[in-house]
Scaffold this motif. Structure first.
Motif: not given
Length: 418
Positions: A127, A144, A147, A150-151, A153-154, A176, A178-179
């Motif tokens: 990222t 993208r 999953r 997920f946390h 990358n947020q 980004y 995030g889905e």
């Protein structure tokens, strides 16, 4: 979340970035590196959530290693961003220049690609690497991640947005998705009205999906069975050290080797020592019959090779072993078993070395060195957006120059064509 809106915003941001000064872009990168260190606690806490979830889902050790951040790895990521700051800005550089007979000065000048879409799995450092390289080269990016990160990358995206805001650049320079649904990947692959290039970083399944569904040019990278060929002239004692490094220094990454090819005249001297070293490191050996006969009495765990084993990217503590008659047989094995990433020969014979270098189909080929050096930072590129294993536009670690194209610039004195 609206992909069409993201695409339009990225395209508009790319126009601003294409004209941004090197000073502005470098300031954003410095802010990004500083924010990574200032927010280390939040980033590592988010990464721990992802690790806990992955363990609950039965994720293997190799994937966990790819997913994990720790203070040292996070500092290395920040340092890589600072390395990008120190690198020359390729945008605007002239590749060549000449004056034509009609008086026109004609040159080729490096320009950004525009908007780059990157789809990747389980490597949170990607990222930051992509955001940094794209910013330096004046490209907007749509990311993208998987999953499983997920946390993490947020939190990393928050850092990127802080850096952009601090330098008065629009947040849409780096976006980004995030889905988690696969439909978002499919949607990105068809966003050809706005996205200029797709780079998938993951396994063969992701690469195949991109090849089949993308309406945008795709650069395939990151996958390939890694080999070391031990020639009959090799220093066998030192060869063990290189094989050990290439297999066990970090077995979960794409430049770790999957297969050792051994010249049949070197086998009796090499394989007992290889068995001992691999036993110490917990590596399971997968051997074809001739190699199995020499390994089965050794201390390492060994089993007979089955169909598909030599086409497997292990990404863990498993290593294929096969005897071959000469360098030509080694090259034939590489060509038949997905050699595209990083491969090496260990030899004291210049002729064998040159034959291997010229004949190997790999993006990176080494003589008497570990394959673990195929890395943007190790190559002095600062970081990498991917390791390209295709043959068009870019091969090997993709740094700054590989994220640019060029345009022809003609300069004259009100010249007209006769």
């Amino acid at each position: 979340m609206d992909l069409q809106h993201m695409g339009r915003a990225a395209r508009d941001a790319s126009y601003l970035l294409a004209e941004a000064s090197t000073q502005t872009k470098n300031a954003a990168l410095v802010a990004m590196a500083d924010a990574l260190e200032q927010n280390a606690g939040a980033i590592l806490a988010a990464n721990q959530k992802d690790l806990d979830t992955a363990r609950e889902n039965g994720t293997g050790d190799a994937m966990l290693d790819r997913l994990m951040l720790n203070p040292a790895r996070l500092k290395a990521i920040a340092d890589d961003v600072r390395n990008v700051v120190r690198l020359p800005d390729p945008v605007g550089a002239e590749l060549e220049s000449r004056v034509l007979e009609n008086g026109m000065r004609l040159s080729r000048r490096r320009v950004p690609l525009g908007v780059v879409g990157v789809i990747y799995e389980a490597r949170p450092n990607v990222t930051i690497d992509i955001a940094a390289l794209c910013l330096k080269t004046g490209n907007a990016s749509i990311l993208r991640g998987g999953r499983e990160t997920f946390h993490t990358n947020q939190e990393l995206v928050k850092v990127i947005r802080q850096a952009l805001a601090a330098c008065e650049l629009p947040e849409s320079c780096v976006q980004y998705i995030g889905e988690p649904g696969r439909e978002w990947v499919s949607g990105l692959l068809k966003l050809d009205q706005y996205v200029d290039m797709i780079i998938p970083r993951g396994g063969p399944g992701l690469h195949q999906l991109c090849k089949e569904q993308a309406t945008i040019p795709v650069i395939i990278g990151g996958f390939g069975i890694g080999h070391i060929f031990v020639d009959e002239s090799a220093d066998l004692t030192r060869a063990i050290e290189v094989i050990d490094n290439a297999k066990t220094q970090r077995p979960s990454v794409c430049n770790a080797i999957d297969t050792v090819l051994v010249h049949e005249k070197a086998a009796a001297g090499l394989l007992p020592a290889l068995s001992e070293r691999m036993a110490e490191k917990g590596v399971t050996l997968v051997a074809e019959p001739a190699a199995l006969a020499l390994l089965k009495e050794g201390p390492a765990t060994v089993r007979a090779a089955e169909d598909g084993d030599f086409d497997t990217e292990w990404l863990g503590l498993t290593l294929g072993v096969k005897l071959v008659s000469d360098v030509n047989a080694a090259l034939a094995h590489l060509r038949a078993h997905n050699a595209a990433h990083s491969d090496a020969i260990l030899t004291n014979c210049l002729t064998s070395a040159e034959r291997f270098v010229n004949g190997a189909p790999s993006a990176a080929v080494y003589v008497n060195a570990s394959t673990r050096f195929t890395d943007g930072a190790q190559f002095g590129l600062g970081a990498e957006v991917a390791v390209s294993t295709q043959k068009l536009h870019a091969r090997g670690p993709m740094g700054l120059e590989e994220l640019t194209s060029y345009k022809w610039v003609g300069q004259a004195d009100y010249l007209i064509r006769q």
